[in-house]
Design an enzyme around this catalytic site. Structure first.
Site, mmCIF file in Angstrom:
data_model
loop_
_atom_site.group_PDB
_atom_site.id
_atom_site.type_symbol
_atom_site.label_atom_id
_atom_site.label_comp_id
_atom_site.label_asym_id
_atom_site.label_seq_id
_atom_site.Cartn_x
_atom_site.Cartn_y
_atom_site.Cartn_z
ATOM 1 N N ASP A 12 -66.725 5.901 -74.036
ATOM 2 C CA ASP A 12 -65.672 4.872 -74.068
ATOM 3 C C ASP A 12 -66.324 3.502 -74.210
ATOM 4 O O ASP A 12 -67.522 3.346 -73.960
ATOM 5 C CB ASP A 12 -64.831 4.914 -72.788
ATOM 6 C CG ASP A 12 -63.697 3.895 -72.837
ATOM 7 O OD1 ASP A 12 -62.954 3.876 -73.828
ATOM 8 O OD2 ASP A 12 -63.566 3.088 -71.903
ATOM 9 N N SER A 13 -65.514 2.521 -74.580
ATOM 10 C CA SER A 13 -66.028 1.161 -74.679
ATOM 11 C C SER A 13 -66.406 0.620 -73.299
ATOM 12 O O SER A 13 -67.157 -0.339 -73.197
ATOM 13 C CB SER A 13 -64.961 0.269 -75.301
ATOM 14 O OG SER A 13 -63.761 0.369 -74.557
ATOM 15 N N CYS A 75 -62.111 6.654 -75.984
ATOM 16 C CA CYS A 75 -61.568 5.343 -76.337
ATOM 17 C C CYS A 75 -60.583 5.481 -77.514
ATOM 18 O O CYS A 75 -60.942 6.024 -78.560
ATOM 19 C CB CYS A 75 -62.726 4.434 -76.729
ATOM 20 S SG CYS A 75 -62.231 2.807 -77.266
ATOM 21 N N GLU A 177 -58.141 -3.143 -64.906
ATOM 22 C CA GLU A 177 -59.497 -3.315 -64.365
ATOM 23 C C GLU A 177 -59.485 -4.149 -63.084
ATOM 24 O O GLU A 177 -60.312 -3.950 -62.204
ATOM 25 C CB GLU A 177 -60.411 -3.940 -65.430
ATOM 26 C CG GLU A 177 -60.597 -2.993 -66.593
ATOM 27 C CD GLU A 177 -61.916 -3.148 -67.319
ATOM 28 O OE1 GLU A 177 -62.710 -4.022 -66.956
ATOM 29 O OE2 GLU A 177 -62.136 -2.362 -68.265
ATOM 30 N N CYS A 209 -53.874 3.900 -74.988
ATOM 31 C CA CYS A 209 -55.084 3.160 -74.603
ATOM 32 C C CYS A 209 -55.562 3.766 -73.291
ATOM 33 O O CYS A 209 -54.747 4.136 -72.439
ATOM 34 C CB CYS A 209 -54.756 1.685 -74.411
ATOM 35 S SG CYS A 209 -56.112 0.743 -73.693
ATOM 36 N N HIS A 211 -56.647 2.606 -70.644
ATOM 37 C CA HIS A 211 -56.306 1.957 -69.373
ATOM 38 C C HIS A 211 -54.846 2.134 -68.962
ATOM 39 O O HIS A 211 -54.508 1.941 -67.802
ATOM 40 C CB HIS A 211 -56.576 0.459 -69.472
ATOM 41 C CG HIS A 211 -58.019 0.093 -69.511
ATOM 42 N ND1 HIS A 211 -58.851 0.505 -70.523
ATOM 43 C CD2 HIS A 211 -58.782 -0.636 -68.662
ATOM 44 C CE1 HIS A 211 -60.064 0.027 -70.298
ATOM 45 N NE2 HIS A 211 -60.051 -0.675 -69.184
HETATM 46 N N1 DGL Z 1 -60.992 1.823 -74.350
HETATM 47 C C1 DGL Z 1 -60.147 0.952 -75.135
HETATM 48 C C2 DGL Z 1 -59.060 1.809 -75.811
HETATM 49 O O1 DGL Z 1 -58.655 2.846 -75.345
HETATM 50 C C3 DGL Z 1 -59.542 -0.142 -74.297
HETATM 51 C C4 DGL Z 1 -60.548 -1.223 -73.907
HETATM 52 C C5 DGL Z 1 -61.178 -1.920 -75.103
HETATM 53 O O2 DGL Z 1 -60.473 -2.715 -75.768
HETATM 54 O O3 DGL Z 1 -62.336 -1.672 -75.358
HETATM 55 O O4 DGL Z 1 -58.591 1.454 -76.853
#
Ligand code: DGL
Length: 292
Positions: A12-13, A75, A177, A209, A211
């Site tokens: 993930d990012s 992600c 977060e 997403c 989150h």
């Molecule tokens: N993990 C990213 C997503 O699911 C969200 C956070 C980011 O913008 O890196 O798109």
């Protein structure tokens, strides 16, 4: 049955992909895992597709070197942009979150009016709409833009007998977060972001997403209890389980699994927020440098 101890690689990012990892822990508790959060370069959601693909390939190279048996792109933004290139280059199965989420939305909707929320990148890529189109054999016929300001802007996309409403909700990432998931600020933000889509009466909303599942309560309060919320994490892990079973590469062991974490920036914040996301301790974490 064969026993395959190689870990599942989850990428993930940053922290958000822990919602997918948590689901792997729940559904496949015996599996060894390696999670990589690209915390030095987060967010991906506001970056160009080209950059997201490059980052994803760098991460993949690192994880493949660790001997993973499966590459999970937790992600949504990376899934939206990088899956075709990753599939082309990797010899192991690559699983993204978009297709499982799209499939679940198709199965859940009765009225064929579906909402999709995600980062700016995911929404701009139209990848959820494309995935629904591919699964339904539909083609996008018409896109209407509603709302003038970015906070209000959403898209109405007509494909076959589906009407899909898409909306970027970038602030949800920071709220998740911060742990502001059900306070008045979370509710107010959700009300602002979602009022346009709500007016359109979808019966299903895809949380596109990593989150957003953390904000499920606030989102559900705003949208109403009758709206089905699709958590891509749950759907993706079902697909992972099927692939492990079909390829006969489950770990199938009662021995304690190894659960490693790597980050590309200092681990302190990741551990603090991550343990809250995961609702468990992070025992092994290391900072690494990735580059091709
Ligand atoms: N993990 C990213 C997503 O699911 C969200 C956070 C980011 O913008 O890196 O798109």
């Amino acid at each position: 049955m064969a026993r395959d101890d190689r870990p599942i690689g989850v990428f993930d990012s940053g922290i958000g992909g822990l919602t997918v990892l948590k689901e792997i822990f729940r559904a496949l508790p015996g599996e060894n895992t390696i999670y990589l959060g690209d915390t030095a370069r987060v967010p991906y959601g506001s970056k160009s597709g080209e950059t997201v693909v490059r980052y994803s390939l760098e991460i993949a190279e690192f994880l493949v070197k660790q001997g993973i048996k499966l590459f999970v792109v937790a992600c949504n933004t990376a899934s939206a942009y990088a899956i075709p290139e990753l599939k082309k280059r990797l010899k192991i199965p690559v699983i993204g979150v978009i297709e499982p989420g799209a499939k679940a939305a198709i199965e859940a909707t009765r009225t064929k009016r579906v909402g999709i929320i995600g980062t700016e990148g995911t929404i701009k890529s139209n990848s959820y709409v494309n995935a629904i189109n591919a699964l339904m054999n539909n083609k996008t016929e018409n896109i209407i833009e509603h709302g003038e300001k970015s906070l209000d802007r959403y898209f109405e996309i007509r494909s076959g007998d589906f009407v899909i409403f898409t909306k970027a909700c970038p602030l949800f990432v920071s709220l998740a977060e911060e742990g502001w998931t059900s306070n008045d600020i979370a509710l107010l933000t959700a009300e602002h972001y979602l009022r346009g889509i709500k007016k359109e009466n979808p019966d299903t909303l895809v949380l596109g997403c990593t989150h957003y599942p953390v904000l499920k309560d606030a989102i559900s309060k705003v949208m109403g209890p009758e709206i089905k919320l699709i958590d891509s994490a749950v759907e993706t892990v079902k697909v992972i389980g099927d692939i492990l079973k079909n390829r006969n590469i489950l770990r199938d062991s009662t021995e304690k699994p190894s659960r490693k974490f790597y980050v590309t920036d200092s681990p302190e914040r990741f551990v603090k927020v991550g343990e809250r996301f995961l609702e468990q301790k992070i025992e092994y974490i290391e900072k690494i440098v990735v580059s091709c």
